[in-house]
Design a protein around this motif. Structure first.
Motif, mmCIF file in Angstrom:
data_model
loop_
_atom_site.group_PDB
_atom_site.id
_atom_site.type_symbol
_atom_site.label_atom_id
_atom_site.label_comp_id
_atom_site.label_asym_id
_atom_site.label_seq_id
_atom_site.Cartn_x
_atom_site.Cartn_y
_atom_site.Cartn_z
ATOM 1 N N LEU A 7 0.692 -1.176 -0.253
ATOM 2 C CA LEU A 7 0.025 -0.051 0.023
ATOM 3 C C LEU A 7 0.945 1.187 0.046
ATOM 4 O O LEU A 7 0.732 2.004 -0.832
ATOM 5 N N LEU A 8 1.928 1.149 0.789
ATOM 6 C CA LEU A 8 2.734 2.297 0.832
ATOM 7 C C LEU A 8 3.443 2.684 -0.550
ATOM 8 O O LEU A 8 3.515 3.947 -0.988
ATOM 9 N N GLU A 9 3.997 1.719 -1.258
ATOM 10 C CA GLU A 9 4.362 1.670 -2.491
ATOM 11 C C GLU A 9 3.505 2.362 -3.506
ATOM 12 O O GLU A 9 3.775 3.071 -4.391
ATOM 13 N N LYS A 10 2.085 1.841 -3.346
ATOM 14 C CA LYS A 10 1.200 2.349 -4.460
ATOM 15 C C LYS A 10 0.804 3.728 -4.039
ATOM 16 O O LYS A 10 0.626 4.513 -4.907
ATOM 17 N N ILE A 11 0.664 4.240 -2.747
ATOM 18 C CA ILE A 11 0.481 5.627 -2.530
ATOM 19 C C ILE A 11 1.662 6.365 -2.799
ATOM 20 O O ILE A 11 1.331 7.535 -3.530
ATOM 21 N N GLU A 12 3.014 6.058 -2.946
ATOM 22 C CA GLU A 12 4.051 6.740 -3.196
ATOM 23 C C GLU A 12 3.994 7.011 -4.474
ATOM 24 O O GLU A 12 4.231 8.092 -5.205
ATOM 25 N N LYS A 13 3.537 6.084 -5.383
ATOM 26 C CA LYS A 13 3.595 6.083 -6.843
ATOM 27 C C LYS A 13 2.589 7.060 -7.199
ATOM 28 O O LYS A 13 2.745 7.957 -8.122
ATOM 29 N N ASP A 14 1.362 6.780 -6.850
ATOM 30 C CA ASP A 14 0.232 7.736 -7.205
ATOM 31 C C ASP A 14 0.519 8.997 -6.733
ATOM 32 O O ASP A 14 0.237 10.093 -7.394
ATOM 33 N N LEU A 15 1.208 9.645 -5.606
ATOM 34 C CA LEU A 15 1.460 10.789 -5.162
ATOM 35 C C LEU A 15 2.496 11.660 -6.084
ATOM 36 O O LEU A 15 2.366 12.465 -6.368
ATOM 37 N N VAL A 68 0.900 -4.413 12.140
ATOM 38 C CA VAL A 68 -0.473 -3.602 12.303
ATOM 39 C C VAL A 68 -1.562 -4.495 11.836
ATOM 40 O O VAL A 68 -1.476 -5.555 10.644
ATOM 41 N N PRO A 69 -2.715 -4.570 12.568
ATOM 42 C CA PRO A 69 -3.919 -5.557 12.160
ATOM 43 C C PRO A 69 -4.252 -5.453 10.736
ATOM 44 O O PRO A 69 -4.378 -4.110 10.148
ATOM 45 N N GLU A 70 -4.663 -6.256 9.957
ATOM 46 C CA GLU A 70 -5.054 -6.295 8.701
ATOM 47 C C GLU A 70 -6.360 -5.404 8.505
ATOM 48 O O GLU A 70 -6.283 -4.558 7.365
ATOM 49 N N GLN A 71 -7.263 -5.087 9.342
ATOM 50 C CA GLN A 71 -8.435 -4.219 9.475
ATOM 51 C C GLN A 71 -7.783 -2.862 9.496
ATOM 52 O O GLN A 71 -8.568 -1.799 8.783
ATOM 53 N N ILE A 72 -6.739 -2.462 10.062
ATOM 54 C CA ILE A 72 -6.287 -1.302 9.888
ATOM 55 C C ILE A 72 -5.606 -0.659 8.738
ATOM 56 O O ILE A 72 -5.976 0.323 8.082
ATOM 57 N N ILE A 73 -5.185 -1.748 8.117
ATOM 58 C CA ILE A 73 -4.328 -1.625 6.540
ATOM 59 C C ILE A 73 -5.700 -1.464 5.734
ATOM 60 O O ILE A 73 -5.611 -0.274 4.878
ATOM 61 N N ASP A 74 -6.515 -2.357 6.064
ATOM 62 C CA ASP A 74 -7.741 -2.214 4.981
ATOM 63 C C ASP A 74 -8.484 -0.748 5.109
ATOM 64 O O ASP A 74 -8.947 -0.095 4.148
ATOM 65 N N GLY A 75 -8.604 -0.250 6.333
ATOM 66 C CA GLY A 75 -9.027 0.930 6.586
ATOM 67 C C GLY A 75 -8.297 2.148 5.785
ATOM 68 O O GLY A 75 -8.817 3.025 5.573
ATOM 69 N N ALA A 76 -6.918 2.091 6.200
ATOM 70 C CA ALA A 76 -6.160 2.966 5.397
ATOM 71 C C ALA A 76 -6.149 3.135 4.077
ATOM 72 O O ALA A 76 -6.276 4.073 3.405
ATOM 73 N N GLU A 77 -6.190 1.663 3.286
ATOM 74 C CA GLU A 77 -6.577 1.656 1.944
ATOM 75 C C GLU A 77 -7.674 2.154 1.628
ATOM 76 O O GLU A 77 -7.847 2.953 0.551
ATOM 77 N N ASP A 78 -9.020 1.959 2.185
ATOM 78 C CA ASP A 78 -10.160 2.847 2.080
ATOM 79 C C ASP A 78 -10.038 4.191 1.895
ATOM 80 O O ASP A 78 -10.634 4.880 0.963
ATOM 81 N N ALA A 79 -9.441 4.753 2.960
ATOM 82 C CA ALA A 79 -9.101 5.992 2.956
ATOM 83 C C ALA A 79 -8.408 6.467 1.848
ATOM 84 O O ALA A 79 -8.695 7.764 1.307
#
Length: 98
Positions: A7-15, A68-79
């Motif tokens: 997710l970090l890599e994707k966000i960095e690329k998109d940013l 970090v729990p997967e639910q938090i990653i999922d929430g971050a991805e949704d945000a």
């Protein structure tokens, strides 16, 4: 690779892409008429705000522990998706009006 890292890599690329668009828009605006510059100043400001929001989210996610729990990653991805939609809207609005 963990979901967080992906997710970090994707966000960095998109940013990075959004920042390049912003640079392009600023360059296009400089070559435009006074009316075009006036009209697009607010659009550029909105895009800059969205990019700053994305940077903040990226920093927040970066500071989460690897375990970090997967639910938090999922929430971050949704945000991130919601913020990404907002960035896309700002970009498409600018592209349609310059």
């Amino acid at each position: 690779m963990s979901n967080k890292k992906l997710l970090l890599e994707k966000i960095e690329k998109d940013l990075e892409q959004a920042q390049k668009k912003l640079i392009d828009f600023k360059a296009q605006m400089k070559s435009g008429t006074a009316a075009v510059r006036a009209e697009n100043t607010e659009r550029i400001h909105i895009l800059q705000q969205r990019i700053e929001e994305a940077k903040t989210r990226l920093s927040e996610l970066n500071h989460l522990p690897e375990s970090v729990p997967e639910q938090i990653i999922d929430g971050a991805e949704d945000a991130w998706r919601a913020l990404q939609d907002s960035l896309r809207d700002a970009v498409s609005t600018f592209e349609g009006h310059h």
